[in-house]
Write a protein that holds these residues in place. Structure first.
Motif, PDB file in Angstrom:
ATOM      1  N   PRO A 106       0.827  -1.219   0.000  1.00  0.00           N
ATOM      2  CA  PRO A 106       0.000   0.000   0.000  1.00  0.00           C
ATOM      3  C   PRO A 106       0.855   1.259   0.000  1.00  0.00           C
ATOM      4  O   PRO A 106       1.699   1.451   0.876  1.00  0.00           O
ATOM      5  CB  PRO A 106      -0.803  -0.125   1.305  1.00  0.00           C
ATOM      6  CG  PRO A 106      -0.766  -1.574   1.655  1.00  0.00           C
ATOM      7  CD  PRO A 106       0.533  -2.094   1.149  1.00  0.00           C
ATOM      8  N   GLN A 107       0.642   2.124  -0.982  1.00  0.00           N
ATOM      9  CA  GLN A 107       1.463   3.313  -1.127  1.00  0.00           C
ATOM     10  C   GLN A 107       1.324   4.286   0.040  1.00  0.00           C
ATOM     11  O   GLN A 107       2.312   4.867   0.490  1.00  0.00           O
ATOM     12  CB  GLN A 107       1.097   4.034  -2.430  1.00  0.00           C
ATOM     13  CG  GLN A 107       1.627   3.347  -3.672  1.00  0.00           C
ATOM     14  CD  GLN A 107       3.142   3.481  -3.772  1.00  0.00           C
ATOM     15  OE1 GLN A 107       3.659   4.534  -4.075  1.00  0.00           O
ATOM     16  NE2 GLN A 107       3.844   2.404  -3.524  1.00  0.00           N
ATOM     17  N   ASN A 108       0.100   4.454   0.543  1.00  0.00           N
ATOM     18  CA  ASN A 108      -0.085   5.424   1.618  1.00  0.00           C
ATOM     19  C   ASN A 108       0.612   4.998   2.899  1.00  0.00           C
ATOM     20  O   ASN A 108       1.138   5.822   3.645  1.00  0.00           O
ATOM     21  CB  ASN A 108      -1.569   5.675   1.868  1.00  0.00           C
ATOM     22  CG  ASN A 108      -2.012   7.009   1.295  1.00  0.00           C
ATOM     23  OD1 ASN A 108      -1.349   7.568   0.415  1.00  0.00           O
ATOM     24  ND2 ASN A 108      -3.116   7.534   1.774  1.00  0.00           N
TER      25      ASN A 108
ATOM     26  N   HIS B  85      -5.963   9.685   0.485  1.00  0.00           N
ATOM     27  CA  HIS B  85      -6.939   9.126   1.430  1.00  0.00           C
ATOM     28  C   HIS B  85      -8.309   9.770   1.237  1.00  0.00           C
ATOM     29  O   HIS B  85      -9.337   9.088   1.218  1.00  0.00           O
ATOM     30  CB  HIS B  85      -6.444   9.352   2.865  1.00  0.00           C
ATOM     31  CG  HIS B  85      -7.378   8.838   3.913  1.00  0.00           C
ATOM     32  ND1 HIS B  85      -7.632   7.494   4.093  1.00  0.00           N
ATOM     33  CD2 HIS B  85      -8.153   9.502   4.831  1.00  0.00           C
ATOM     34  CE1 HIS B  85      -8.497   7.341   5.088  1.00  0.00           C
ATOM     35  NE2 HIS B  85      -8.836   8.542   5.535  1.00  0.00           N
TER      36      HIS B  85
ATOM     37  N   ARG C 261      -9.973   8.525  -1.970  1.00  0.00           N
ATOM     38  CA  ARG C 261     -10.510   7.170  -1.814  1.00  0.00           C
ATOM     39  C   ARG C 261     -11.801   7.185  -0.999  1.00  0.00           C
ATOM     40  O   ARG C 261     -12.742   6.452  -1.298  1.00  0.00           O
ATOM     41  CB  ARG C 261      -9.471   6.271  -1.152  1.00  0.00           C
ATOM     42  CG  ARG C 261      -8.319   5.899  -2.091  1.00  0.00           C
ATOM     43  CD  ARG C 261      -7.277   5.092  -1.369  1.00  0.00           C
ATOM     44  NE  ARG C 261      -6.188   4.714  -2.272  1.00  0.00           N
ATOM     45  CZ  ARG C 261      -5.054   4.168  -1.873  1.00  0.00           C
ATOM     46  NH1 ARG C 261      -4.844   3.943  -0.579  1.00  0.00           N
ATOM     47  NH2 ARG C 261      -4.120   3.851  -2.755  1.00  0.00           N
TER      48      ARG C 261
END
Length: 278
Positions: free
Chosen positions: A105-107, A261, A264
């Motif tokens: 996950p990039q975040n 975020h 999304r």
């Protein structure tokens, strides 16, 4: 293609020159590639998408880092063999990072890197390197440099961050190197890494070659100035300025993570709202 030609206005060249001048100064001053400045400015000023901006930035880093290396080499502030070890590790690591890109996950990575930068910023106020310290190559530091290069390459592949942001503080804190040698060695390490990435990006058409040339040439005119200023600064003052630069990068990374975020969450709410209307 027509859109590309329409962009070649006086504003395009002025923007590229301005970006290059700023990136070159920071590159010479902090031993970084300048991508953390080039990429957001190309996106903001010229409307480049993130991928094209990153590819163009990497190409512009090649001449910029080359001038920086020469500037630091004049004062004996480049560790040549350690830089090669770092570069080999970084090239391998970048391939691993690219492979892991779709799996992590990039975040989560972004917030982890922000945390890493916060620790580095704090350490810059605690550990002040000696200008007399050198980077000695031993049976212990050799593998350590290889591991550092590998980690740097992986992070570059995952997040697109420049190697100098990791390598410069790591060489100072973990290897006890002077700030000048850390910066000169970091710039040398970037050259083969940037060349390797640029070749791949040209093949994938992720580089605006004209923009890269203009940015790179403009950067070359201020890189030596930045390196010269670095030699004049007291090590503590240099640390404070580097801490401010890293804080800017951390804020940029955190803003990007928050924006993703929110996007999304908004996307997740839309189907629910549509179902409610039914």
């Amino acid at each position: 293609m027509a859109g590309d030609k329409a962009r070649r206005s006086p504003r395009f060249y002025l923007a590229c020159v301005g970006v290059g001048l700023a990136a070159g100064l920071l590159s010479g001053l902090f031993g970084v590639g300048g991508g953390t400045v080039i990429v957001p400015l190309l996106v903001l000023l010229l409307g480049f998408d993130q991928r094209l901006a990153a590819g163009t930035s990497l190409a512009a880093i090649v001449p910029t880092a080359s001038v920086g290396v020469i500037s630091y080499a004049v004062t004996g502030s480049v560790a040549w063999i350690p830089a090669i070890i770092l570069a080999v590790g970084a090239v391998i690591g970048a391939q691993i990072g690219s492979w892991l890109l779709a799996k992590i996950p990039q975040n989560a990575l972004r917030w982890g890197f922000v945390g890493f930068l916060v620790v580095v910023v704090v350490m810059l106020f605690i550990v002040v390197p000696s200008r007399d310290a050198v980077l000695e190559l031993t049976w212990l530091t050799g593998p350590g440099l290889g591991g550092l290069g590998l980690f740097t390459g992986v992070m570059a592949g995952l997040l697109g961050v420049g190697g100098g942001v990791i390598v410069v503080p790591a060489l100072m804190f973990l290897f006890g190197t002077s700030d000048l040698i850390a910066k000169g060695t970091s710039l040398l390490m970037m050259i083969p890494t940037a060349l390797s990435g640029t070749i791949g990006n040209v093949r994938r058409r992720n580089v605006d070659l004209l923009a890269a040339v203009v940015v790179g040439l403009a950067a070359c005119t201020t890189t030596a100035l930045g390196a010269w200023i670095a030699t004049l600064l007291n090590p503590m003052v240099a640390n404070i300025l580097f801490a401010a630069f890293l804080t800017f990068i951390a804020a940029q990374m955190a803003w990007r993570a928050i924006a993703v975020h929110r996007t999304r969450r908004a996307a997740a709410r839309e189907p629910r709202a549509a179902q409610g209307r039914r």
